[in-house]
Enzyme design. Structure first.
Site, mmCIF file in Angstrom:
data_model
loop_
_atom_site.group_PDB
_atom_site.id
_atom_site.type_symbol
_atom_site.label_atom_id
_atom_site.label_comp_id
_atom_site.label_asym_id
_atom_site.label_seq_id
_atom_site.Cartn_x
_atom_site.Cartn_y
_atom_site.Cartn_z
ATOM 1 N N ASP A 134 -6.370 7.316 -8.207
ATOM 2 C CA ASP A 134 -7.476 6.649 -8.901
ATOM 3 C C ASP A 134 -8.657 6.279 -8.018
ATOM 4 O OD1 ASP A 134 -6.004 6.712 -11.204
ATOM 5 O OD2 ASP A 134 -5.097 4.747 -10.879
ATOM 6 N N GLU A 178 -13.937 33.214 14.501
ATOM 7 C CA GLU A 178 -14.408 34.600 14.691
ATOM 8 C C GLU A 178 -15.101 34.827 16.041
ATOM 9 O OE1 GLU A 178 -17.248 35.492 11.580
ATOM 10 O OE2 GLU A 178 -18.327 33.616 11.881
ATOM 11 N N VAL A 195 -1.184 16.328 -15.233
ATOM 12 C CA VAL A 195 -1.715 17.474 -14.487
ATOM 13 C C VAL A 195 -2.562 16.952 -13.322
ATOM 14 C CG1 VAL A 195 -3.477 19.278 -14.660
ATOM 15 C CG2 VAL A 195 -1.723 19.081 -16.413
ATOM 16 N N GLY A 237 2.575 5.007 -7.922
ATOM 17 C CA GLY A 237 2.321 6.357 -8.430
ATOM 18 C C GLY A 237 2.281 7.350 -7.281
ATOM 19 N N GLY A 252 -17.310 30.891 10.652
ATOM 20 C CA GLY A 252 -17.833 29.644 11.216
ATOM 21 C C GLY A 252 -18.880 29.875 12.280
HETATM 22 P P1 ADP Z 1 0.933 0.678 -7.097
HETATM 23 O O1 ADP Z 1 1.437 0.475 -5.729
HETATM 24 O O2 ADP Z 1 0.549 2.120 -7.316
HETATM 25 O O3 ADP Z 1 -0.131 -0.307 -7.471
HETATM 26 P P2 ADP Z 1 2.851 -0.779 -8.721
HETATM 27 O O4 ADP Z 1 1.906 -1.886 -8.959
HETATM 28 O O5 ADP Z 1 3.620 -0.273 -9.868
HETATM 29 O O6 ADP Z 1 2.149 0.497 -8.107
HETATM 30 O O7 ADP Z 1 3.851 -1.236 -7.585
HETATM 31 C C1 ADP Z 1 4.860 -0.372 -7.120
HETATM 32 C C2 ADP Z 1 6.056 -1.169 -6.681
HETATM 33 O O8 ADP Z 1 5.669 -2.081 -5.657
HETATM 34 C C3 ADP Z 1 6.679 -2.064 -7.742
HETATM 35 O O9 ADP Z 1 7.516 -1.368 -8.596
HETATM 36 C C4 ADP Z 1 7.435 -3.044 -6.894
HETATM 37 O O10 ADP Z 1 8.608 -2.490 -6.394
HETATM 38 C C5 ADP Z 1 6.470 -3.265 -5.740
HETATM 39 N N1 ADP Z 1 5.627 -4.435 -6.060
HETATM 40 C C6 ADP Z 1 4.478 -4.450 -6.765
HETATM 41 N N2 ADP Z 1 4.003 -5.707 -6.860
HETATM 42 C C7 ADP Z 1 4.878 -6.504 -6.210
HETATM 43 C C8 ADP Z 1 4.973 -7.906 -5.938
HETATM 44 N N3 ADP Z 1 4.057 -8.750 -6.390
HETATM 45 N N4 ADP Z 1 6.025 -8.343 -5.211
HETATM 46 C C9 ADP Z 1 6.948 -7.495 -4.745
HETATM 47 N N5 ADP Z 1 6.920 -6.188 -4.982
HETATM 48 C C10 ADP Z 1 5.919 -5.681 -5.681
#
Ligand code: ADP
Length: 739
Positions: A152, A618, A286, A11, A563
């Site tokens: 998050d 300042e 948002v 994200g 400040g």
């Molecule tokens: P976040 O990093 O926010 O937790 P995701 O869990 O969707 O988001 O992971 C983002 C991307 O990271 C996935 O789409 C994939 O490309 C890679 N990824 C996640 N988990 C794995 C895994 N176990 N092995 C390899 N790549 C992974």
């Protein structure tokens, strides 16, 4: 190491751009080439144009932008070995053997798997002839460093993830706005915020915006009781005169049996059982959007800087690290350990083991939840009043600081809830001298959580010799048992005076807590003062606009911030806006400095630079004033560039407090009241100042004030943020055609 890659994955989160800018510039400064990998792991798998070299200029002008300039995506292919094989080939073809990954636990897991597999992937690729044989020798290992990027705040190993503070800004702004319409119509609102397994945003959003009920995944209610409990509490709130009812629900909220509690369920319950006209607002994306807050810009910048240095010193056999922040300090911990615990928490949540989840979230999370539970009651708990309830007074002293009202509200409610009488002293020390005080009840402070200014008034005046007698009289006649002084230097100095006069005035032997509330961030015993975060955000909003106004012309701005003698706002404001020069009193300004700055400006503008941004405290220098500097640059700039000054002034003291100021103000108020209650009646009640240090709240005795305070300049002798100056210097230096 001479070539590294950077990618953002999972994200998107505001502040990722600040981290990218910082990684790129810090690396270039060390002579390391940086490649931006587009669309997360997708770009690594696809290669080609998706992996592009980045320059100093390519990361100009992105600090204030939300999202991530190199894109992010979820990539299924990278989850397969074949996908990772392609990715390895592409990295080798670019000569990249170090990676900085900004993302959540998913992204960082992927990175770790990739790193472990690397030697085998390389072997396979050389065997099949897809990469030249010498590559196996040249790139035997991949080193990686992770940065936590997620709105998050659900990553173990850091107190804050990049993006969480901005998301809280969006949530708080939204709930503030909803509260005003809700109270006009006496409506109820259900506000749904993001957070599938983590209730951080919902809880802190509710705390910051003064919501009336909250559902978070970590504390699931009883399936048979939650409707009744919620309706009783909200119904009682209405009876007490509350005009709005706001329920905040995390998207992943559920009851003890794991049944989801949706915003629709809540709405139906309120309509059915209370007959309330109820609306739902789902904040949705948002929360991810918009310009990053000052905190997220600086967090991204500081962590990005640390990540490059970490990567440089990592040896192939070392465990990869996650770089995080704890108590304003950069910390690094085992990436896989952090990922493991983060994922453990998620699976405990999906198995409904919420007690353990809450435990793993840490004590800060738990105490915030407890505070919230009390503050949103419709009134004080019906406790058996202690035989002699205490009378505790709250007052301000110093210039206005956003968050002062928040502190008073929390103090009044927390004290009243324990059966004590809470008093407000009006207009600072002059009010204490005159005996201008009034009882404050639970509902008197309703709505104060997010209001800027100071409802009970504040004043900078300090008592003079004859005033102490009057103060003693007010304390005696008002039967004041304990005192909370919320403010800045004048408050601390005056309390210190009173502390020293206890022999002369035995009435002064009462517990007193000074709570740091000043935008200057200059009170000792606390790394952060209430109001400073709000002021910093006001500064960056103003400077963002100033920067935009200058794009069409060749112009240098000299921006002056407040400040006092403390350079905190100036340095942090400069770091968060990409200023090329920061002038603070702590460093002073020499004629030689100005000469160098003129040279830099002239060279820069003659090479096509379009904007110059210098930020000055300042009181940075008594002779080289803002006006002086503007004229100097103007004369020297001649036809090459224009110079304008912008004195930001009192807008820095105004505005509604940011979520951080509200949350910390509330936490400090609660602990101050507990401290006072504990000390009342002690043989030698203590006088202290409260503060946040290393992420924890602590009290320092007034007897230490002289040791910690620099009396000449009204600031702490040691200031932690001074260590950040080198980062600001690296990022702003040389060749910045754009900031
Ligand atoms: P976040 O990093 O926010 O937790 P995701 O869990 O969707 O988001 O992971 C983002 C991307 O990271 C996935 O789409 C994939 O490309 C890679 N990824 C996640 N988990 C794995 C895994 N176990 N092995 C390899 N790549 C992974």
């Amino acid at each position: 190491m001479n070539k590294i890659g950077i990618l953002t994955s999972g994200g998107d989160a505001p502040g990722m751009n600040a981290a990218i800018r910082s990684v790129v510039r810090v690396a270039l400064d060390l002579g390391i080439e940086v490649y931006g990998i587009r669309e997360g792991y997708q770009g690594m798998v696809e290669g080609g144009e998706m992996i592009r070299e980045m320059t100093w200029e390519s990361v100009g002008g992105i600090l204030q932008r939300g999202g991530t300039m190199i894109g992010t995506a979820r990539c299924q292919e990278f989850k397969t070995r074949e996908g990772r094989r392609k990715a390895a080939k592409n990295l080798v073809n670019h000569g990249i053997d170090g990676l900085i990954i900004i993302g959540g636990d998913g992204s960082l897991t992927g990175a770790s798997i990739f790193r472990t597999e690397w030697p085998e992937l390389i072997k396979g690729l050389t065997k099949s002839g897809e990469i030249p044989a010498e590559s196996a020798e040249k790139y035997p290992n991949l080193v990686i460093v992770g940065l936590p990027g997620s709105i998050d705040n659900d990553m173990f190993g850091t107190e804050m993830t990049i993006g969480a503070d901005t998301a809280l800004h969006r949530i708080t702004e939204a709930i503030d706005a909803i509260t005003s319409t809700a109270s006009s119509h006496q409506r109820s609102f259900v506000v749904e915020v993001m957070g599938k397994n983590c209730g951080y945003l919902a809880m802190m959003g509710a705390l910051a915006a003064g919501a009336d009920w909250v559902f978070i995944p970590e504390v699931p209610p009883d399936p048979d009781a939650w409707k009744k409990e919620m309706c009783e509490a909200l119904g009682a709130g209405r009876k007490a005169g509350r005009r709005d009812s706001i329920v905040v629900v995390a998207e992943g909220a559920c009851d003890k049996k794991g049944n989801p509690i949706t915003s629709q369920d809540i709405k139906e319950t309120l309509e059915e059982k209370l007959g309330e006209d109820t609306r739902i607002t789902i904040l949705g994306h948002v929360q991810r959007g918009g310009s990053p807050s000052a905190f997220d810009r600086n967090l991204g910048t500081i962590l990005g800087h640390a990540a490059v240095h970490e990567l440089r010193k990592t040896k192939p056999e070392d465990e990869p690290q996650l770089i995080g922040m704890r108590g304003n300090r950069v910390v690094s911990s085992s990436l896989m350990e952090c990922v493991k615990i983060t994922q453990q928490i998620s699976s405990l949540a999906s198995e409904n083991q919420f007690g353990k989840v809450l435990e793993l979230r840490g004590s800060g999370f738990q105490s915030a939840y407890k505070i919230l539970q009390t503050l949103f009651q419709p009134g004080p708990k019906l406790v058996k009043k202690s035989d002699k309830p205490f009378r505790i007074a709250v007052m301000h002293s110093g210039g206005p600081a956003p968050g002062m009202n928040t502190v008073v509200r929390a103090a009044v409610r927390w004290g009243s809830d324990q059966g004590h009488t809470m008093l407000g002293i009006y207009n600072g020390f002059p009010g204490l001298i005159k005996g201008d005080l009034k009882e404050l009840s639970w509902m008197d402070v309703s709505g104060w959580v997010g209001q800027g200014g100071a409802e009970i008034g504040t004043n900078r005046a300090v008592p003079s010799e004859g005033d102490y007698y009057s103060i003693a009289r007010t304390i005696e006649e008002g039967r004041i048992d304990g005192l909370l002084v919320v403010g800045g230097e004048s408050g601390y100095d005056s309390v210190y005076e009173m502390f020293g006069r206890q022999k002369e005035f035995p009435t002064f032997r009462l517990p007193i807590v000074c709570l740091p509330a000043t935008i200057d961030n200059d009170r000792p015993g606390s790394e952060l003062n209430i109001g400073a975060d709000t002021a910093l955000n006001s500064i960056i909003q103003a400077v963002d606009k100033i920067k935009q106004s200058a794009v069409a012309s060749r112009r240098c701005f000299v921006v002056e911030t407040m400040g006092g003698y403390c350079g905190y706002l100036t340095l942090m404001g400069g770091l968060a806006t990409g200023a090329e020069r920061v002038y603070i009193h702590e460093e002073g300004i020499s004629l030689q400095d100005l000469q160098n700055d003129v040279d830099l400006l002239v060279t820069g503008f003659s090479q096509g630079k379009r904007l110059g941004l210098m930020i000055r405290n300042e009181r940075a220098h008594p002779v080289y004033t803002t006006d002086f500097m503007v004229r100097l640059f103007e004369v020297e700039g001649q036809e090459l560039f224009d110079v304008r000054q912008a004195i930001l002034g009192h807008q820095q003291q105004g505005g509604n407090p940011t979520p951080f100021d509200r949350i910390q103000g509330t936490r400090m108020a609660v602990q101050s009241i507990d401290f006072i209650i504990n000390e009342i009646g002690a043989k030698d009640p203590r006088n202290v100042f409260i503060g946040l240090e290393g992420g924890k709240i602590k009290f320092t005795g007034m007897e230490d004030y002289t040791r910690l305070e620099d009396w000449d300049y009204g600031r702490p002798k040691v200031q932690w943020w001074m260590d950040l100056r080198p980062i600001a210097r690296v990022l702003a230096q040389s060749g910045p055609q754009q900031l």
